[in-house]
Scaffold this active site. Sequence first.
Site, PDB file in Angstrom:
ATOM      1  N   CYS A 123     -16.161  -1.243  -3.674  1.00  0.00           N
ATOM      2  CA  CYS A 123     -15.325  -0.588  -4.669  1.00  0.00           C
ATOM      3  C   CYS A 123     -15.330   0.936  -4.574  1.00  0.00           C
ATOM      4  O   CYS A 123     -14.430   1.592  -5.095  1.00  0.00           O
ATOM      5  CB  CYS A 123     -15.765  -1.028  -6.059  1.00  0.00           C
ATOM      6  SG  CYS A 123     -15.942  -2.822  -6.196  1.00  0.00           S
ATOM      7  N   HIS A 272     -11.814   3.112 -10.133  1.00  0.00           N
ATOM      8  CA  HIS A 272     -11.775   1.772  -9.541  1.00  0.00           C
ATOM      9  C   HIS A 272     -11.304   0.784 -10.598  1.00  0.00           C
ATOM     10  O   HIS A 272     -11.829   0.742 -11.715  1.00  0.00           O
ATOM     11  CB  HIS A 272     -13.161   1.384  -9.035  1.00  0.00           C
ATOM     12  CG  HIS A 272     -13.320  -0.084  -8.802  1.00  0.00           C
ATOM     13  ND1 HIS A 272     -12.487  -0.800  -7.974  1.00  0.00           N
ATOM     14  CD2 HIS A 272     -14.212  -0.990  -9.321  1.00  0.00           C
ATOM     15  CE1 HIS A 272     -12.853  -2.069  -7.983  1.00  0.00           C
ATOM     16  NE2 HIS A 272     -13.899  -2.207  -8.786  1.00  0.00           N
ATOM     17  N   ASN A 302      -8.572  -7.098  -9.400  1.00  0.00           N
ATOM     18  CA  ASN A 302      -9.535  -6.192  -8.778  1.00  0.00           C
ATOM     19  C   ASN A 302      -9.485  -6.405  -7.272  1.00  0.00           C
ATOM     20  O   ASN A 302      -9.957  -7.424  -6.757  1.00  0.00           O
ATOM     21  CB  ASN A 302     -10.933  -6.498  -9.332  1.00  0.00           C
ATOM     22  CG  ASN A 302     -12.026  -5.616  -8.726  1.00  0.00           C
ATOM     23  OD1 ASN A 302     -11.850  -4.999  -7.683  1.00  0.00           O
ATOM     24  ND2 ASN A 302     -13.171  -5.586  -9.378  1.00  0.00           N
TER      25      ASN A 302
END
Length: 345
Positions: A123, A272, A302
Site C-alpha cells: 500500500c 491510500h 482497495n
Amino acid sequence: MSALHIPSRPGSRILDLAAYLPEQVLTNDELAALYPDWPAEKILDKTGIGVRHVAAPGQTAGDLAYEAARNLFAQGQVAPAHVDFIILCTQAPDYVLPTTACVLQHRLGIATSAGAFDINLGCSGFVYGLSVAKGLVETGAARCVLLLTADTYSRYIHPQDKSVRTLFGDGAAATAIVADDGAPSIGPFVFGTDGSGAGNLIVPAGGFRRPGDADSAVERTDGSGNVRTDEHLYMNGAEVMAFSLREVPKAVDALLDKAGRTKDDIGLFVLHQANKFMLEALRKRLKVPEEKLPVCVRDWGNTVSSSIPLALIGLRNAGRLPAGTTTMLVGFGVGYSWAACLVNF
C-alpha cells in the site's frame, strides 16, 4: 512522435497517469449471498465499496500492468520510445524469476537500453516508487520513468474470508515521471518502516521461509467465522487500524515540517484508499475538511499499490485536480511500511 524536451539540470514531474481494471467484477449482492449476516447495504456502508474488479483466470499482475501502460501510451503524452526506465511495484509477480518489469520491457516494445526492476511493496508502494523515479530523473540517470503498480490480491484471498474479500480488488496504474525545467514538483518525502507488524498483514505460507505443505493448506475458521488457510491473506484489522491511526498523522506532520508548510497550504490529501471507515477515521484524526480528503473506493475497492494513482485519475476526471494543486500523497500498510510526499500538479 515528438521528442520529450529534457532540460540540462532537471527537476521532475508527473506527466500523465492511466489505469486498467479487469472486466470481471464482484458485487456486494454476490458477497451478501455468501455471507448472509452481511447484507449488501451493510457492506457498502461500512467499507464504502460497491464493486471490486477481479483478475480473470490466467490474468496476472504483469498483464494488468501491461494494459495500464498501453492505456497511458494511448493518451498521447508519452510513447514507448520515450521510456528509459521501468519500475513495477507488485506483490504478485508473474514469476519467482525473472523480474516481471524485464518481461514488460519486451512486451511493451521499450528499448533494450532501458533499465527495469520490480519493487515488492504493497500500500505504500506508489509513493516509494515516485521517490525512486524522482531520484533517477533528477540525477540524470533517466529521462522518462514508467512507474507501474499492479496487484492481484484476489489470488491470495479465501472465498469465505469476508474480512478481506469485501475490501480488496485487483487493478493496475501507469504513471510517467519526466524531467522538467522548473523547480521539482515531486517531494519532499518522508518514510517509515516497522517490521514488528509484519504478521498483522501477511500470507504466512508459500514463500521460502515457509513453503506450502499439507498443513499450510488446511482450512481453519476464526472466531468471526472467516475461513482461510496459511496460504491465504490474513489481516488483523484491529492492529492495522491502530497502526494507521498512530503513524499516518505523525507522517503528515513530519512532511509538513520538512516542507515548511501547514495543512492550509495543501489542496488535497490523497491517502491510500483502504476503505471508507479507515479514511474517515484518519480524516477526523488529521482534522482536515471532508472535501480535502477524498474517498475513492466505491468502484474498485482497495487496489493496494494502485489505490493512490486510481484516486488521482478519478479526481482528475472529475475536475478536482486542477493545475497548481498541491497534493499530499500518503501510502501505508503491509510491512508495516509507510511514506508520504507532496506533488504539485
